[in-house]
Scaffold this motif. Structure first.
Motif, short mmCIF file in Angstrom:
data_model
loop_
_atom_site.label_atom_id
_atom_site.label_comp_id
_atom_site.label_asym_id
_atom_site.label_seq_id
_atom_site.Cartn_x
_atom_site.Cartn_y
_atom_site.Cartn_z
N ALA A 152 0.78 -1.19 0.11
CA ALA A 152 0.02 -0.04 -0.01
C ALA A 152 1.02 1.13 0.22
O ALA A 152 1.78 1.28 0.82
N VAL A 153 0.41 2.24 -0.85
CA VAL A 153 1.20 3.57 -0.97
C VAL A 153 0.12 4.65 -0.89
O VAL A 153 -1.10 4.43 -1.31
N PRO A 154 0.86 5.79 -0.57
CA PRO A 154 0.02 7.05 -0.69
C PRO A 154 -0.82 7.32 -1.84
O PRO A 154 -0.07 7.14 -3.18
N HIS A 155 -2.20 7.53 -2.24
CA HIS A 155 -2.76 8.01 -3.38
C HIS A 155 -2.86 9.46 -3.43
O HIS A 155 -3.52 10.26 -2.17
N ILE A 156 -2.16 10.11 -4.52
CA ILE A 156 -2.10 11.49 -4.29
C ILE A 156 -3.09 11.98 -5.78
O ILE A 156 -2.93 11.62 -6.48
N VAL A 157 -3.94 13.07 -5.30
CA VAL A 157 -4.54 13.69 -6.56
C VAL A 157 -4.33 15.07 -6.75
O VAL A 157 -4.08 15.83 -5.76
N ILE A 158 -3.90 15.34 -7.99
CA ILE A 158 -3.36 16.66 -8.28
C ILE A 158 -4.46 17.28 -9.17
O ILE A 158 -5.09 16.80 -10.01
N PHE A 159 -4.85 18.59 -8.37
CA PHE A 159 -5.87 18.96 -8.96
C PHE A 159 -5.74 20.43 -9.50
O PHE A 159 -5.17 21.31 -9.12
N ASP A 160 -6.41 20.77 -10.75
CA ASP A 160 -6.15 22.10 -11.41
C ASP A 160 -7.53 22.44 -12.40
O ASP A 160 -8.16 21.42 -12.67
N SER A 161 -7.53 23.52 -12.59
CA SER A 161 -8.66 23.94 -13.49
C SER A 161 -8.48 23.40 -14.95
O SER A 161 -9.46 23.01 -15.91
N GLY A 162 -7.18 23.50 -15.34
CA GLY A 162 -6.82 23.03 -16.58
C GLY A 162 -5.67 21.73 -16.66
O GLY A 162 -5.82 20.99 -15.85
N VAL A 163 -4.56 21.91 -17.51
CA VAL A 163 -3.74 20.73 -17.29
C VAL A 163 -2.59 21.51 -16.81
O VAL A 163 -1.16 20.63 -16.88
N GLY A 164 -2.21 22.66 -16.22
CA GLY A 164 -0.99 23.30 -15.59
C GLY A 164 -0.52 22.53 -14.48
O GLY A 164 0.74 22.40 -14.33
N GLY A 165 -1.25 21.83 -13.91
CA GLY A 165 -0.90 20.88 -12.67
C GLY A 165 -0.06 19.86 -13.13
O GLY A 165 0.57 19.26 -12.25
N LEU A 166 -0.05 19.50 -14.52
CA LEU A 166 0.91 18.58 -14.83
C LEU A 166 2.49 18.84 -14.54
O LEU A 166 3.17 17.85 -14.25
N SER A 167 2.67 20.25 -14.47
CA SER A 167 3.91 20.63 -13.94
C SER A 167 4.38 20.27 -12.57
O SER A 167 5.49 19.87 -12.27
N ILE A 168 3.35 20.32 -11.82
CA ILE A 168 3.39 19.83 -10.37
C ILE A 168 3.65 18.33 -10.31
O ILE A 168 4.33 17.79 -9.60
N LEU A 169 2.58 17.73 -11.08
CA LEU A 169 2.83 16.25 -11.17
C LEU A 169 4.13 15.71 -11.45
O LEU A 169 4.67 14.64 -10.84
#
Length: 278
Positions: free
Chosen positions: A8-25
């Motif tokens: 088992a590992v942490p499940h992390i959701v990355i949220f943004d209005s668009g796809v800019g959050g892919l840089s954080i991902l």
């Protein structure tokens, strides 16, 4: 339902209005390669940067609550949007029992990096105007000349790039020109040595931006710092109990042609399929 397992590992959701959050991902995956990541884009509400504060807060809370009703094993929420972070974090942290990590403009590390005490801040118009940003400048860069530029067009350009559409220098130059030419807010452009990319969309255009502003200006964003904060929580929580092999998806709030165009890019970020949030 998958039974809890030793892997088992942490499940992390990355949220943004668009796809800019892919840089954080991208930054988070480099820091935490063993974790599970889902991506959640509120494309039905995109963009957030030009919307009233109350609307952004309500929208972010509604979408994340709906997501949690569908995906019940979220361990860490990452609000990979400067606008939503500066407005909605207090309400989101009251609402969810799991950690909620926000994104803030990298003004402090930019001030520490700048030898000339002369930095640029490139953000959405709302982030530039927001009192939160002004407080960050006063607290961490009060001794610096800070040139602030707000652009919504750059958000759209980043979205286009991820849909495999061409981006030209001619489109970027008018946006970045205030950093390169003398004016009231930028009396000595030759001294500007550090540029904050204060929207998660903008690092996706880092190579194109660097080409326009030149190699003497150091680009900085909050991706690495946010990844370290995610790691902090990942080391301190008990995961919901799902295996690292459990599939995760890129989620959207509206089905449209853009998702089809984004499919090759999403695959590069590890998402072989997408789903629509009811």
């Amino acid at each position: 339902m998958t039974e809890p397992c030793q892997q088992a590992v942490p499940h992390i959701v990355i949220f943004d209005s668009g796809v800019g959050g892919l840089s954080i991902l991208q930054a988070a995956r480099q820091q935490l390669p063993h974790c599970r990541f889902s991506y959640l884009s509120d494309n039905a509400g995109f963009p957030y940067g030009n919307k009233p504060a109350s609307q952004v807060i309500d929208r972010a809370c509604h979408v994340l609550t709906s997501f949690t009703q569908q995906v019940k094993d979220v361990d860490i929420y990452v609000i990979a949007c400067n606008t939503a972070s500066t407005l909605a974090l207090p309400r989101l942290r009251r609402h969810f029992s799991r950690p909620v990590v926000g994104v803030v403009p990298a003004i402090k590390p930019a001030a520490l990096n700048s030898k000339n005490r002369y930095i640029g801040l490139l953000a959405t118009p709302g982030t530039v105007k927001r009192s939160y940003t002004k407080r960050l400048i006063q607290e961490f860069a009060a001794d610096c000349q800070v040139v602030c530029v707000g652009s919504s067009a750059l958000v759209e350009l980043a979205e286009r790039k991820l849909r495999q559409l061409p981006i030209t220098t001619d489109e970027l130059l008018p946006i970045l020109k205030p950093f390169l030419t003398a004016g009231k807010a930028n009396p000595s452009p030759d001294k500007l040595d550090t540029l904050v990319l204060a929207c998660t969309h903008f690092p996706l255009l880092a190579a194109e931006i660097q080409q326009v502003v030149g190699s003497d200006i150091y680009l900085i964003d909050s991706g690495a710092a946010i990844a370290r904060r995610i790691e902090y929580w990942a080391q301190r929580i008990v995961p919901a109990g799902y295996s690292s092999q459990q599939p995760t998806y890129a989620w959207f709030t509206r089905d449209d042609q853009n998702i089809v165009e984004l499919a090759p890019t999403l695959a590069l970020f590890g998402f072989k399929s997408s789903r629509i949030l009811p």
